[in-house]
Design an enzyme around this catalytic site. Structure first.
Site, mmCIF file in Angstrom:
data_model
loop_
_atom_site.group_PDB
_atom_site.id
_atom_site.type_symbol
_atom_site.label_atom_id
_atom_site.label_comp_id
_atom_site.label_asym_id
_atom_site.label_seq_id
_atom_site.Cartn_x
_atom_site.Cartn_y
_atom_site.Cartn_z
ATOM 1 N N ASP A 196 -5.781 -1.292 -5.717
ATOM 2 C CA ASP A 196 -5.687 -0.220 -4.717
ATOM 3 C C ASP A 196 -6.994 -0.056 -3.941
ATOM 4 O OD1 ASP A 196 -2.912 1.082 -5.189
ATOM 5 O OD2 ASP A 196 -3.758 0.859 -7.194
ATOM 6 N N ASP A 256 -5.812 3.609 1.031
ATOM 7 C CA ASP A 256 -4.513 3.074 0.620
ATOM 8 C C ASP A 256 -3.822 4.223 -0.111
ATOM 9 O OD1 ASP A 256 -2.401 1.274 0.004
ATOM 10 O OD2 ASP A 256 -3.280 0.950 -1.979
ATOM 11 N N GLU A 283 -3.272 3.146 5.798
ATOM 12 C CA GLU A 283 -2.064 2.332 5.891
ATOM 13 C C GLU A 283 -0.874 3.213 6.265
ATOM 14 O OE1 GLU A 283 0.644 -0.635 3.117
ATOM 15 O OE2 GLU A 283 -1.446 -0.268 2.556
#
Length: 174
Positions: free
Chosen positions: A139, A8, A67
């Site tokens: 996160d 992430d 991502e």
């Protein structure tokens, strides 16, 4: 059996999550955050590259998932996020690890079942799916969700390939 590293990305905090996938089963291996501080952006990008490289060395993942950039209200933030992603991707590709990219909506859909899920729902489902004793930091949970999303996608591709192979073999026998 495959080890998947999920990332992430962020220019201040980059989450990571590592899972092992065997068939449709997932096992938690590790997660955390690379804390980047307030250094100039080039130094933070170097920290992302070094941090992801160290995680790769430690866990030896077979696959890497990250991502995708979404267009935020602030174009400068989107550019920094893109650069953070680039640093992490280069760490993976320099080790010849295949890279997969997923949108936030795809990740939430794969883990929670709806693309508009909030962070707390993602954290809850990651904790449940990986049978974690506690809730990971947001996160780190997002990074684990990226890895789970890739695992589900990878498993679906294997099933599709198997079905296609059966169809071809059936046609060849006729």
């Amino acid at each position: 059996m495959a080890i998947i590293l999920g990332i992430d990305p962020g220019s201040r905090l980059t989450g990571y999550g590592v899972i092992r996938q065997q068939g449709s089963k997932f096992e938690y291996l590790g997660s955390g955050c690379i804390r980047l501080g307030t250094d100039e952006l080039p130094i933070r990008l170097q920290k992302i590259y070094a941090g992801v490289s160290q995680i790769i060395e430690q866990y030896r993942p077979d696959m890497f998932a990250i991502e995708q950039v979404f267009m935020a209200r602030n174009p400068d933030s989107a550019l920094k996020l893109g650069q953070s992603r680039g640093a992490a991707i280069v760490a993976a590709t320099s080790q010849n690890i295949p890279v997969a990219e997923y949108s936030a909506r795809q990740i939430k859909q794969a883990v929670v079942g709806k693309g508009a899920a909030d962070k707390s729902q993602v954290q809850h489902m990651v904790t449940y799916l990986l049978k974690l004793p506690g809730t990971p930091q947001a996160d780190a949970a997002d990074a684990l969700a990226v890895a789970l999303c890739h695992g589900h996608s990878y498993q679906s591709l294997i099933k599709l390939a198997g079905q296609a192979s059966k169809t071809v073999r059936g046609r060849l026998r006729k």
